[in-house]
Design a protein around this motif. Structure first.
Motif, PDB file in Angstrom:
ATOM      1  N   GLU A  95      10.640 -37.423   5.659  1.00  0.00           N
ATOM      2  CA  GLU A  95      11.356 -38.933   6.567  1.00  0.00           C
ATOM      3  C   GLU A  95      12.031 -39.895   5.191  1.00  0.00           C
ATOM      4  O   GLU A  95      12.881 -39.642   5.712  1.00  0.00           O
ATOM      5  CB  GLU A  95      10.001 -39.927   6.774  1.00  0.00           C
ATOM      6  CG  GLU A  95       9.326 -39.659   8.124  1.00  0.00           C
ATOM      7  CD  GLU A  95       8.773 -41.195   8.058  1.00  0.00           C
ATOM      8  OE1 GLU A  95       7.632 -42.280   7.286  1.00  0.00           O
ATOM      9  OE2 GLU A  95       7.824 -41.101   9.275  1.00  0.00           O
ATOM     10  N   ARG A  96      11.509 -38.670   3.860  1.00  0.00           N
ATOM     11  CA  ARG A  96      12.660 -38.971   2.685  1.00  0.00           C
ATOM     12  C   ARG A  96      13.386 -37.876   2.683  1.00  0.00           C
ATOM     13  O   ARG A  96      14.560 -38.558   2.277  1.00  0.00           O
ATOM     14  CB  ARG A  96      11.965 -39.716   1.793  1.00  0.00           C
ATOM     15  CG  ARG A  96      10.587 -40.387   1.509  1.00  0.00           C
ATOM     16  CD  ARG A  96      10.311 -40.774   0.322  1.00  0.00           C
ATOM     17  NE  ARG A  96       9.813 -39.698  -0.153  1.00  0.00           N
ATOM     18  CZ  ARG A  96       8.447 -39.412  -0.154  1.00  0.00           C
ATOM     19  NH1 ARG A  96       7.535 -40.051   0.681  1.00  0.00           N
ATOM     20  NH2 ARG A  96       8.018 -37.802  -0.292  1.00  0.00           N
ATOM     21  N   HIS A  97      13.121 -36.257   2.780  1.00  0.00           N
ATOM     22  CA  HIS A  97      13.848 -35.688   2.646  1.00  0.00           C
ATOM     23  C   HIS A  97      14.012 -34.667   4.442  1.00  0.00           C
ATOM     24  O   HIS A  97      12.875 -34.474   4.628  1.00  0.00           O
ATOM     25  CB  HIS A  97      12.948 -34.590   2.031  1.00  0.00           C
ATOM     26  CG  HIS A  97      13.395 -35.329   0.039  1.00  0.00           C
ATOM     27  ND1 HIS A  97      14.461 -35.657  -0.489  1.00  0.00           N
ATOM     28  CD2 HIS A  97      12.785 -35.853  -0.288  1.00  0.00           C
ATOM     29  CE1 HIS A  97      13.696 -36.431  -1.450  1.00  0.00           C
ATOM     30  NE2 HIS A  97      13.408 -36.380  -1.582  1.00  0.00           N
ATOM     31  N   ARG A  98      15.403 -34.836   4.639  1.00  0.00           N
ATOM     32  CA  ARG A  98      15.241 -33.798   5.976  1.00  0.00           C
ATOM     33  C   ARG A  98      16.085 -32.669   5.540  1.00  0.00           C
ATOM     34  O   ARG A  98      16.952 -32.530   5.981  1.00  0.00           O
ATOM     35  CB  ARG A  98      15.968 -34.151   6.803  1.00  0.00           C
ATOM     36  CG  ARG A  98      16.536 -34.603   8.893  1.00  0.00           C
ATOM     37  CD  ARG A  98      14.550 -34.047   8.803  1.00  0.00           C
ATOM     38  NE  ARG A  98      14.445 -33.177  10.384  1.00  0.00           N
ATOM     39  CZ  ARG A  98      13.238 -33.229  10.358  1.00  0.00           C
ATOM     40  NH1 ARG A  98      12.124 -33.684  10.575  1.00  0.00           N
ATOM     41  NH2 ARG A  98      13.765 -32.256  12.004  1.00  0.00           N
ATOM     42  N   PRO A  99      14.657 -31.090   5.634  1.00  0.00           N
ATOM     43  CA  PRO A  99      15.966 -30.363   5.896  1.00  0.00           C
ATOM     44  C   PRO A  99      16.280 -29.135   6.774  1.00  0.00           C
ATOM     45  O   PRO A  99      15.576 -30.024   7.904  1.00  0.00           O
ATOM     46  CB  PRO A  99      14.342 -29.084   5.526  1.00  0.00           C
ATOM     47  CG  PRO A  99      12.940 -30.365   5.366  1.00  0.00           C
ATOM     48  CD  PRO A  99      13.553 -31.608   5.816  1.00  0.00           C
ATOM     49  N   PRO A 100      17.339 -28.386   7.511  1.00  0.00           N
ATOM     50  CA  PRO A 100      17.824 -28.450   8.038  1.00  0.00           C
ATOM     51  C   PRO A 100      17.214 -27.982   9.581  1.00  0.00           C
ATOM     52  O   PRO A 100      17.345 -28.198   9.864  1.00  0.00           O
ATOM     53  CB  PRO A 100      18.881 -27.147   7.264  1.00  0.00           C
ATOM     54  CG  PRO A 100      18.432 -27.914   5.959  1.00  0.00           C
ATOM     55  CD  PRO A 100      17.704 -27.767   5.928  1.00  0.00           C
ATOM     56  N   SER A 101      15.772 -26.566   8.746  1.00  0.00           N
ATOM     57  CA  SER A 101      15.140 -26.414   9.517  1.00  0.00           C
ATOM     58  C   SER A 101      13.370 -26.515   9.677  1.00  0.00           C
ATOM     59  O   SER A 101      13.147 -26.525   8.221  1.00  0.00           O
ATOM     60  CB  SER A 101      15.016 -25.322  10.191  1.00  0.00           C
ATOM     61  OG  SER A 101      16.132 -24.386  10.256  1.00  0.00           O
ATOM     62  N   VAL A 102      12.678 -27.373  10.124  1.00  0.00           N
ATOM     63  CA  VAL A 102      11.125 -27.119  10.381  1.00  0.00           C
ATOM     64  C   VAL A 102      10.680 -27.027  11.272  1.00  0.00           C
ATOM     65  O   VAL A 102      10.497 -27.488  13.064  1.00  0.00           O
ATOM     66  CB  VAL A 102      10.740 -29.102  10.128  1.00  0.00           C
ATOM     67  CG1 VAL A 102       9.690 -28.889   9.860  1.00  0.00           C
ATOM     68  CG2 VAL A 102      11.563 -29.644   9.275  1.00  0.00           C
ATOM     69  N   VAL A 103       9.301 -26.058  10.386  1.00  0.00           N
ATOM     70  CA  VAL A 103       8.554 -25.289  11.923  1.00  0.00           C
ATOM     71  C   VAL A 103       6.904 -26.199  11.542  1.00  0.00           C
ATOM     72  O   VAL A 103       6.361 -25.720  10.470  1.00  0.00           O
ATOM     73  CB  VAL A 103       8.601 -23.723  11.338  1.00  0.00           C
ATOM     74  CG1 VAL A 103       8.163 -23.269  12.874  1.00  0.00           C
ATOM     75  CG2 VAL A 103       9.818 -23.245  12.075  1.00  0.00           C
ATOM     76  N   LEU A 104       6.144 -26.252  12.361  1.00  0.00           N
ATOM     77  CA  LEU A 104       5.198 -26.914  12.517  1.00  0.00           C
ATOM     78  C   LEU A 104       4.606 -25.870  12.681  1.00  0.00           C
ATOM     79  O   LEU A 104       4.252 -25.700  14.152  1.00  0.00           O
ATOM     80  CB  LEU A 104       4.368 -28.053  12.634  1.00  0.00           C
ATOM     81  CG  LEU A 104       3.758 -29.270  12.109  1.00  0.00           C
ATOM     82  CD1 LEU A 104       2.751 -28.835  12.022  1.00  0.00           C
ATOM     83  CD2 LEU A 104       3.160 -30.625  13.227  1.00  0.00           C
ATOM     84  N   ASP A 105       3.276 -25.036  12.244  1.00  0.00           N
ATOM     85  CA  ASP A 105       1.986 -24.329  12.961  1.00  0.00           C
ATOM     86  C   ASP A 105       0.905 -25.957  12.817  1.00  0.00           C
ATOM     87  O   ASP A 105      -0.050 -25.434  11.755  1.00  0.00           O
ATOM     88  CB  ASP A 105       2.165 -23.401  11.929  1.00  0.00           C
ATOM     89  CG  ASP A 105       0.791 -22.868  12.663  1.00  0.00           C
ATOM     90  OD1 ASP A 105       0.497 -22.560  13.890  1.00  0.00           O
ATOM     91  OD2 ASP A 105       0.388 -21.411  12.477  1.00  0.00           O
ATOM     92  N   PRO A 106       0.376 -26.087  13.542  1.00  0.00           N
ATOM     93  CA  PRO A 106      -0.652 -27.470  13.945  1.00  0.00           C
ATOM     94  C   PRO A 106      -2.075 -26.660  13.796  1.00  0.00           C
ATOM     95  O   PRO A 106      -2.602 -26.012  14.807  1.00  0.00           O
ATOM     96  CB  PRO A 106      -0.995 -27.707  15.149  1.00  0.00           C
ATOM     97  CG  PRO A 106      -0.496 -26.914  15.729  1.00  0.00           C
ATOM     98  CD  PRO A 106       0.771 -25.741  15.159  1.00  0.00           C
ATOM     99  N   VAL A 107      -2.238 -25.870  12.615  1.00  0.00           N
ATOM    100  CA  VAL A 107      -4.014 -24.293  12.363  1.00  0.00           C
ATOM    101  C   VAL A 107      -4.740 -25.651  12.563  1.00  0.00           C
ATOM    102  O   VAL A 107      -4.658 -27.108  11.410  1.00  0.00           O
ATOM    103  CB  VAL A 107      -3.851 -24.248  10.964  1.00  0.00           C
ATOM    104  CG1 VAL A 107      -4.632 -23.708  10.457  1.00  0.00           C
ATOM    105  CG2 VAL A 107      -2.278 -23.064  10.772  1.00  0.00           C
ATOM    106  N   MET A 108      -5.667 -25.351  12.756  1.00  0.00           N
ATOM    107  CA  MET A 108      -6.983 -26.522  13.266  1.00  0.00           C
ATOM    108  C   MET A 108      -8.221 -25.375  13.116  1.00  0.00           C
ATOM    109  O   MET A 108      -8.981 -26.081  12.646  1.00  0.00           O
ATOM    110  CB  MET A 108      -6.760 -26.996  14.823  1.00  0.00           C
ATOM    111  CG  MET A 108      -5.287 -28.138  14.701  1.00  0.00           C
ATOM    112  SD  MET A 108      -5.586 -28.657  16.378  1.00  0.00           S
ATOM    113  CE  MET A 108      -4.316 -29.337  16.348  1.00  0.00           C
ATOM    114  N   VAL A 109      -7.981 -23.933  13.536  1.00  0.00           N
ATOM    115  CA  VAL A 109      -9.069 -23.479  13.983  1.00  0.00           C
ATOM    116  C   VAL A 109      -8.922 -22.101  12.912  1.00  0.00           C
ATOM    117  O   VAL A 109      -7.936 -21.709  13.668  1.00  0.00           O
ATOM    118  CB  VAL A 109      -9.508 -23.512  15.235  1.00  0.00           C
ATOM    119  CG1 VAL A 109     -11.296 -22.285  14.743  1.00  0.00           C
ATOM    120  CG2 VAL A 109     -10.491 -24.658  15.158  1.00  0.00           C
ATOM    121  N   ALA A 110      -9.485 -21.697  12.188  1.00  0.00           N
ATOM    122  CA  ALA A 110      -9.221 -19.965  11.563  1.00  0.00           C
ATOM    123  C   ALA A 110      -9.214 -19.052  12.299  1.00  0.00           C
ATOM    124  O   ALA A 110     -10.288 -19.336  13.397  1.00  0.00           O
ATOM    125  CB  ALA A 110      -9.801 -19.702  10.133  1.00  0.00           C
TER     126      ALA A 110
END
Length: 268
Positions: A95-110
Motif C-alpha cells: 500500500e505504501r509502495h506500488r511496484p509495476p507488477s505483483v504476482v501472488l502465489d498463495p502458498v498454503m500447503v507444501a
C-alpha cells in the motif's frame, strides 16, 4: 545489460527446490536480476517440513524499506507468508509502495502435505493481499481454501472458482489444475477482465515436482517486464516450467520429491 529487477518476498527452503531459493534460480534462468526479502525460515528437505521460524515483522519491514530506498523493483513475487502478521506486514508495504507488477502465489500447503500458512491468516490474505496483486496463482486446494469451498474437479467448476476469485478484487487469476492427477494434461485456466484462456500441456511423468508452484509464479514475475501483456508472460512461464519438469529427473537431490531443473537450458 539492463535486466529487470525482480523481488521475491517469501520463505527459505534449505533443500533449494522451493521458496526463495527456487525463485532466485528462476529469476536468473530467465534473465532477471533477483532480490529477496525473507519472511520465514523452514527446516525442510525433499520429504517435508519439520519446522518454521518466522522473521519478526519489524525486521521484514526494515528489509523491504531499505531495499526499495535504493533499488527500483520492476516485479514482485510473493510466496509463503506463514501467518497473519506477515500477511498484513506485506500488505502494508504494498500500500505504501506500488511496484509495476505483483504476482501472488498463495502458498498454503507444501507438496509433502505440510501446512505452510496458519488458518487464521487465510482471511487476511484473501481480504487484504488479493486486491493488491496484479495476478494470483492458486492451485485447486488453495483456491478452495480462499473461497471456503471444495476443490474444483471439472472444467466448469474451475471457471466458476476463477471468476469468484476475481470478484474478491484481484485483477487476474491463473488457477492451476495440476492437482487433477487423473488428467493426462496439466490444464491451467487464466482470466482477467477481457481474456479467458485454457493453457494446456501434457502431464510430465515425474516425482520431481518440489517447488513447481514457486517456480511458475517467479517465472511470470521475471518475464512480465519484457512481455507485451500478462498472458504472453504466463504462456512463456508455463513452457519454462514444463521443460523444467521434463528435465527434472536429471537432477538427483534427496530421496523424496526432488526439485525441477531450473537450469535445464544451460547445464549439460
Amino acid at each position: 545489460m539492463n535486466p529487470p529487477i525482480a523481488l521475491t518476498i517469501a520463505t527459505s527452503d534449505p533443500s533449494g527446490g522451493a521458496g526463495i531459493q527456487a525463485d532466485l534460480k528462476t529469476f536468473s534462468a530467465l534473465g532477471a536480476y533477483g532480490t529477496a526479502v525473507l519472511v520465514a525460515l523452514t527446516a525442510q528437505n525433499t520429504h517435508g517440513v519439520t519446522g518454521v521460524h518466522v522473521v519478526p515483522t519489524a525486521f521484514i519491514t526494515q528489509q523491504l524499506e531499505t531495499l526499495v530506498a535504493d533499488v527500483s523493483v520492476d516485479a514482485v513475487k510473493i510466496g509463503m507468508l506463514a501467518n497473519a502478521e506477515v500477511v498484513n506486514t506485506v500488505a502494508d508495504f504494498l500500500e505504501r509502495h506500488r511496484p509495476p507488477s505483483v504476482v501472488l502465489d498463495p502458498v498454503m500447503v507444501a507438496t509433502s502435505g505440510d501446512r505452510l500458512l496458519d488458518a487464521s491468516a487465510v482471511r487476511d490474505l484473501r481480504d487484504r493481499l488479493l486486491p493488491l496483486a496484479d495476478l494470483v496463482t492458486p492451485n485447486l486446494p488453495e483456491a478452495a481454501a480462499l473461497l471456503e469451498t471444495e476443490p474444483a474437479r471439472e472444467d466448469e467448476e474451475i471457471i466458476r472458482q476463477a471468476d469468484a476469485l476475481r470478484e474478491l478484487g484481484v485483477a487476474r487469476v491463473l488457477l492451476k489444475g495440476g492437482h487433477r492427477v487423473e488428467s493426462a494434461e496439466s490444464a491451467d485456466y487464466y482470466v482477467d477482465g477481457d481474456v479467458s484462456r485454457w493453457l494446456r500441456a501434457p502431464r510430465v511423468d515425474t516425482t520431481h515436482t518440489h517447488g513447481t508452484g514457486c517456480t511458475l509464479s517467479s517465472a511470470i514475475a521475471a518475464l512480465r517486464p519484457r512481455r507485451p501483456d500478462w498472458l504472453s508472460a504466463i504462456e512463456d512461464a508455463k513452457r519454462y516450467v514444463t521443460q523444467s519438469l521434463r528435465a527434472a529427473d536429471a537432477v538427483k537431490v534427496g530421496s523424496g520429491h526432488g526439485p525441477v531443473h531450473h537450469f535445464h537450458a544451460w547445464w549439460r
